[in-house]
Design a protein around this motif. Structure first.
Motif, PDB file in Angstrom:
ATOM      1  N   ILE A 214      15.122 -37.708  -1.263  1.00  0.00           N
ATOM      2  CA  ILE A 214      13.811 -38.347  -1.112  1.00  0.00           C
ATOM      3  C   ILE A 214      13.110 -37.815   0.135  1.00  0.00           C
ATOM      4  O   ILE A 214      11.895 -37.573   0.131  1.00  0.00           O
ATOM      5  CB  ILE A 214      13.973 -39.878  -1.057  1.00  0.00           C
ATOM      6  CG1 ILE A 214      14.493 -40.389  -2.409  1.00  0.00           C
ATOM      7  CG2 ILE A 214      12.645 -40.556  -0.700  1.00  0.00           C
ATOM      8  CD1 ILE A 214      14.864 -41.861  -2.419  1.00  0.00           C
ATOM      9  N   TYR A 215      13.870 -37.588   1.186  1.00  0.00           N
ATOM     10  CA  TYR A 215      13.292 -37.033   2.425  1.00  0.00           C
ATOM     11  C   TYR A 215      12.736 -35.629   2.189  1.00  0.00           C
ATOM     12  O   TYR A 215      11.639 -35.292   2.654  1.00  0.00           O
ATOM     13  CB  TYR A 215      14.374 -36.999   3.505  1.00  0.00           C
ATOM     14  CG  TYR A 215      13.948 -36.321   4.789  1.00  0.00           C
ATOM     15  CD1 TYR A 215      12.944 -36.861   5.583  1.00  0.00           C
ATOM     16  CD2 TYR A 215      14.554 -35.141   5.199  1.00  0.00           C
ATOM     17  CE1 TYR A 215      12.557 -36.239   6.767  1.00  0.00           C
ATOM     18  CE2 TYR A 215      14.181 -34.515   6.383  1.00  0.00           C
ATOM     19  CZ  TYR A 215      13.175 -35.070   7.162  1.00  0.00           C
ATOM     20  OH  TYR A 215      12.797 -34.442   8.329  1.00  0.00           O
ATOM     21  N   ILE A 216      13.480 -34.804   1.440  1.00  0.00           N
ATOM     22  CA  ILE A 216      13.028 -33.444   1.153  1.00  0.00           C
ATOM     23  C   ILE A 216      11.707 -33.461   0.391  1.00  0.00           C
ATOM     24  O   ILE A 216      10.757 -32.748   0.725  1.00  0.00           O
ATOM     25  CB  ILE A 216      14.090 -32.676   0.332  1.00  0.00           C
ATOM     26  CG1 ILE A 216      15.335 -32.399   1.186  1.00  0.00           C
ATOM     27  CG2 ILE A 216      13.519 -31.363  -0.207  1.00  0.00           C
ATOM     28  CD1 ILE A 216      16.515 -31.878   0.385  1.00  0.00           C
ATOM     29  N   VAL A 217      11.662 -34.285  -0.647  1.00  0.00           N
ATOM     30  CA  VAL A 217      10.511 -34.263  -1.557  1.00  0.00           C
ATOM     31  C   VAL A 217       9.311 -35.015  -0.984  1.00  0.00           C
ATOM     32  O   VAL A 217       8.169 -34.551  -1.057  1.00  0.00           O
ATOM     33  CB  VAL A 217      10.902 -34.855  -2.929  1.00  0.00           C
ATOM     34  CG1 VAL A 217       9.688 -34.913  -3.860  1.00  0.00           C
ATOM     35  CG2 VAL A 217      12.022 -34.032  -3.562  1.00  0.00           C
ATOM     36  N   LYS A 218       9.561 -36.175  -0.406  1.00  0.00           N
ATOM     37  CA  LYS A 218       8.465 -37.048   0.021  1.00  0.00           C
ATOM     38  C   LYS A 218       8.141 -36.935   1.512  1.00  0.00           C
ATOM     39  O   LYS A 218       7.077 -37.390   1.946  1.00  0.00           O
ATOM     40  CB  LYS A 218       8.798 -38.510  -0.312  1.00  0.00           C
ATOM     41  CG  LYS A 218       9.043 -38.759  -1.794  1.00  0.00           C
ATOM     42  CD  LYS A 218       7.815 -38.440  -2.631  1.00  0.00           C
ATOM     43  CE  LYS A 218       8.050 -38.760  -4.096  1.00  0.00           C
ATOM     44  NZ  LYS A 218       6.842 -38.486  -4.927  1.00  0.00           N
ATOM     45  N   GLY A 219       9.080 -36.386   2.301  1.00  0.00           N
ATOM     46  CA  GLY A 219       8.825 -36.249   3.727  1.00  0.00           C
ATOM     47  C   GLY A 219       8.959 -37.537   4.510  1.00  0.00           C
ATOM     48  O   GLY A 219       8.503 -37.621   5.654  1.00  0.00           O
TER      49      GLY A 219
END
Length: 238
Positions: A214-219
């Motif tokens: 989720i961090y990778i995709v949404k920042g």
């Protein structure tokens, strides 16, 4: 050298690192499955194989970390790409710890076999196996979500962690009952407590992997947030 050529090389390097992460993930998934097989089938040979795989998992962690350092130094990635590289570094750390938990289970199996308790006592090994099935499925789903950068599937992993925790709590109550009813089971039951806790941690690491996706995709860093808040981030449109 053109910017397009540099971009193509960078994409190829990122793809190569991601492939190695999935290779590492496949190895630790196999480790956990074999560790549980060793437990349920009282197989010292399989337990030994789990410990042998650990060496390759550790080697992959070191190699991938070195690749990440090289990419950062040479490419000076922009914010989104740097976020990806940092998340990958945290991901392989979690995978290595999953391998550690599998190795811990394997060593426990070896000790239980050597003491001969499996042949003398009735223990809730099937319950441990069910908890392990949940944790392994969660890990597999997290790795699949990583391969596709699928935040919806990552969210499913995070939501499913509560079930693994509930199984762990139920198993603890059952083991306490075993120990109270038959003091001969105390030593082996304590070993199974550590096995069950190792499996519960596998589920925790799968959840950590999902949070990194989720961090990778949404920042957005969703660690330590309630599930409702994580869901809002995971499902929001970019």
């Amino acid at each position: 050298m053109s910017d397009k050529h540099l971009s193509t090389q960078f994409d190829a390097e990122l793809s190569g690192v991601s492939t190695r992460v999935l290779e590492m993930g496949g190895l630790v998934e196999s480790q956990v499955a074999q560790a549980i097989y060793a437990l349920t089938n009282f197989s010292a040979e399989t337990a030994t194989q789990v410990l042998q795989i650990e060496e390759r998992v550790n080697q992959l962690e070191v190699e991938i970390d070195a690749d990440l350092s090289t990419i950062i130094a040479r490419r000076q990635p922009t914010a989104r790409d740097l976020r990806l590289l940092i998340a990958i570094s945290k991901t392989i750390g979690n995978l290595e710890r999953v391998g550690d938990e599998a190795a811990r289970i394997a060593r426990t199996v070896q000790r239980l076999i050597n003491t001969g308790v499996f042949s003398r006592l009735r223990l809730p090994v099937a319950d441990v196996s069910f908890e392990a099935d949940l944790a392994t499925a969660s890990l597999r789903k997290a790795l699949d979500a990583f391969a596709r950068l699928d935040t919806v599937q990552a969210l499913d992993v995070i939501k499913g962690d509560n079930q693994i925790d509930q199984e762990f709590d139920g198993l603890m109550r059952k083991l306490i009952t075993y120990m109270m009813e038959d003091p001969r089971t105390i030593s082996a039951s304590i070993d199974l407590v550590f096995v069950a806790k190792a499996i519960e941690r596998v589920g925790d690491h799968a959840k950590n992997l999902a949070e990194q996706i989720i961090y990778i995709v949404k920042g957005t860093d969703v660690r330590h947030n309630p599930v409702e808040a994580v869901e809002q981030v995971a499902l929001q449109r970019n």
